[in-house]
Structure formats: C-alpha cells, structure tokens
Design a protein around this motif. Structure first.
Motif, short mmCIF file in Angstrom:
data_model
loop_
_atom_site.label_atom_id
_atom_site.label_comp_id
_atom_site.label_asym_id
_atom_site.label_seq_id
_atom_site.Cartn_x
_atom_site.Cartn_y
_atom_site.Cartn_z
N ARG A 130 -23.34 18.90 10.48
CA ARG A 130 -23.14 17.98 11.48
C ARG A 130 -22.57 18.47 12.97
O ARG A 130 -22.76 17.78 13.92
CB ARG A 130 -21.90 17.04 10.98
CG ARG A 130 -22.47 16.06 9.72
CD ARG A 130 -23.50 15.20 10.37
NE ARG A 130 -23.85 14.09 9.19
CZ ARG A 130 -24.78 13.51 9.24
NH1 ARG A 130 -25.60 13.27 10.19
NH2 ARG A 130 -24.91 12.57 8.20
N ASP A 131 -21.92 19.85 12.55
CA ASP A 131 -21.19 20.31 14.04
C ASP A 131 -22.09 21.48 14.56
O ASP A 131 -21.78 21.98 15.38
CB ASP A 131 -19.83 20.85 13.71
CG ASP A 131 -18.84 19.78 13.08
OD1 ASP A 131 -18.99 18.56 13.59
OD2 ASP A 131 -18.06 20.07 12.15
N ARG A 132 -23.33 21.45 14.04
CA ARG A 132 -24.00 22.74 14.48
C ARG A 132 -24.76 22.05 15.83
O ARG A 132 -25.83 21.52 15.87
CB ARG A 132 -25.11 23.14 13.47
CG ARG A 132 -25.88 24.52 13.47
CD ARG A 132 -26.10 24.97 12.34
NE ARG A 132 -26.97 26.28 12.47
CZ ARG A 132 -27.53 26.66 11.39
NH1 ARG A 132 -27.54 26.37 10.13
NH2 ARG A 132 -28.20 27.61 11.76
N PRO A 133 -24.47 23.09 16.80
CA PRO A 133 -25.17 22.42 18.29
C PRO A 133 -26.73 22.98 18.13
O PRO A 133 -27.05 23.93 17.53
CB PRO A 133 -24.36 23.55 19.11
CG PRO A 133 -23.39 24.23 18.51
CD PRO A 133 -23.54 24.16 16.94
N GLY A 134 -27.47 22.25 18.80
CA GLY A 134 -28.86 21.99 18.82
C GLY A 134 -29.66 22.03 17.61
O GLY A 134 -30.97 22.12 17.54
N HIS A 135 -28.88 21.13 16.65
CA HIS A 135 -29.61 20.96 15.43
C HIS A 135 -29.28 19.46 15.24
O HIS A 135 -28.38 18.79 15.49
CB HIS A 135 -28.93 21.68 14.33
CG HIS A 135 -29.65 23.35 14.43
ND1 HIS A 135 -28.87 23.95 15.41
CD2 HIS A 135 -30.56 23.84 13.91
CE1 HIS A 135 -29.56 25.40 15.20
NE2 HIS A 135 -30.45 24.94 14.55
N GLU A 136 -30.33 18.83 14.41
CA GLU A 136 -29.94 17.45 13.82
C GLU A 136 -30.43 17.55 12.18
O GLU A 136 -31.47 18.18 11.86
CB GLU A 136 -30.86 16.58 14.68
CG GLU A 136 -30.64 16.33 16.26
CD GLU A 136 -31.40 15.21 16.77
OE1 GLU A 136 -32.46 14.99 16.21
OE2 GLU A 136 -31.11 15.09 17.86
N VAL A 137 -29.64 16.51 11.80
CA VAL A 137 -30.09 16.27 10.19
C VAL A 137 -31.23 15.16 10.13
O VAL A 137 -31.11 14.36 10.99
CB VAL A 137 -28.71 15.90 9.41
CG1 VAL A 137 -29.03 15.54 7.94
CG2 VAL A 137 -27.40 16.74 9.70
N THR A 139 -34.73 22.74 19.56
CA THR A 139 -35.20 23.55 20.55
C THR A 139 -36.63 24.04 19.90
O THR A 139 -37.66 23.76 20.71
CB THR A 139 -34.53 24.61 20.79
OG1 THR A 139 -33.30 24.43 21.58
CG2 THR A 139 -35.08 25.64 22.02
N VAL A 140 -36.66 24.50 18.92
CA VAL A 140 -37.85 24.73 18.17
C VAL A 140 -38.87 23.89 17.82
O VAL A 140 -40.24 23.68 18.36
CB VAL A 140 -37.62 25.59 16.68
CG1 VAL A 140 -38.90 25.97 15.99
CG2 VAL A 140 -36.81 26.92 16.81
N TRP A 141 -38.30 22.51 17.43
CA TRP A 141 -39.07 21.49 17.31
C TRP A 141 -39.65 21.00 18.82
O TRP A 141 -41.06 20.78 18.76
CB TRP A 141 -38.47 20.20 16.88
CG TRP A 141 -39.02 19.30 16.76
CD1 TRP A 141 -39.91 18.59 15.59
CD2 TRP A 141 -39.13 17.78 17.64
NE1 TRP A 141 -40.54 17.32 15.75
CE2 TRP A 141 -39.96 16.85 16.82
CE3 TRP A 141 -38.52 17.49 18.70
CZ2 TRP A 141 -40.42 15.75 17.61
CZ3 TRP A 141 -38.85 16.50 19.45
CH2 TRP A 141 -39.76 15.47 18.71
#
Length: 179
Positions: free
Chosen positions: A61-68, A164-166
C-alpha cells in the motif's frame, strides 16, 4: 511481467452451476470445492462460480508509483476480445466490481480493503465465430456441444502494478497501432 513485478495467488474454491446461470445469492450459498490454477474448467455454455480470498501484503500500500489490483486469466486467448470465456467479478456482498474478458483482465483494488473476498461468475462461452469464419460448429447448441472443458484457469492473483511501466506500455500500444 514488468507491469506486475510482484504478485500473489489468491486461494480459490469453485462451484459448477448444473445448468443455467443463477443469481448471486444462490451461487454464494452453495458448497464450493477446492480449485487451483491450471485446472480445466467450463464445459461449453456452462458457468463456474469462483470464490477467491486472500490478503494484500501490508508493504504494497505504501509503495510509491504502484497500485494494487487483481489480475484474472480464465484461460483467455488474447488474439480477439470476445467469442470466448468471460466473467463478472463481485464483492462478497454481491455488488459488482467489473467485467473480466480477454483484453480486460485487471481490476483496481486501490480503494478496497486489504482482505480480499470476491466471487467471479465465469462463463465458458465457446468460440462459435472460429476465427470469424463462422463455419458450422457443434458448439452452437448445448445438446451437441459436449462436456469437455474448454479452458484452464491461468491466474487469479493480487498484484502490484508499476504505474510508470503500465503507462509506457499504453504509449507503445498506441504508437504501434498508429504505425
């Protein structure tokens, strides 16, 4: 793989609907059997209800630039958007989250709780278009379609999407389509 650098399989159980699709409340009240990734499912024109449960890892949940998100592959062919398996993902209360199809396999889990408890109504639609040749097929009628499963479950995961990759993948898709 770079879009979803980390994923975790959800626990699965399933209920094979004896005939026609049934309402959510009836399906949720059934006794489900253990189900696993790689398992064949879906005689032509049949429905499998999948109950998927799990937990979002706390550090995600706290990982910047990422979504679950949830990633679901019912055994799709990504060469065409339809004429095959499809699903409807619902929360444990029956409210609808999203439709699942060959080119639409991801469901945002960002605003949802860390505890995952969802139901997937999976329809085993046979490919009656047959690469758009529309040749005669035994799949056009339940009486001649047979009982052999058409699909294999490939994935029902909670995953961490690298935004970002997405986004880069979306840009490349558009550029290739323009070319």
């Amino acid at each position: 793989p770079a879009v979803h650098p980390v994923s975790q399989a959800l626990a699965l159980t399933g209920w094979d609907v004896p005939d026609e699709p049934v309402p959510f409340a009836e399906a949720a009240a059934q006794e489900y059997r253990p189900l696993s990734v790689g398992e064949a499912w879906g005689a032509p024109w049949r429905t499998l209800w999948v109950h998927a449960t799990g937990t979002v890892p706390a550090s995600w949940r706290d990982r910047p630039g990422h979504e679950v998100e949830l990633v679901i592959d019912l055994g799709f062919s990504t060469t065409q958007p339809g004429f095959q398996a499809e699903g409807l993902l619902q929360r444990a209360d029956g409210s609808i989250l999203k439709a699942i199809s060959p080119l639409n396999q991801c469901v945002s889990w960002s605003g949802e709780p860390d505890t995952i408890d969802v139901y997937l109504e999976a329809a085993a639609n046979p490919d009656v278009a047959q690469d758009f040749s529309f040749a005669p097929s035994p799949y056009g009628d339940k009486a001649t379609a047979g009982d052999e499963p058409l699909y294999r479950i490939r994935r029902v995961d909670v995953a961490l999407r690298d935004v970002t990759v997405w986004e880069l993948d979306q840009d490349l898709t558009v550029l290739l389509e323009l070319a």
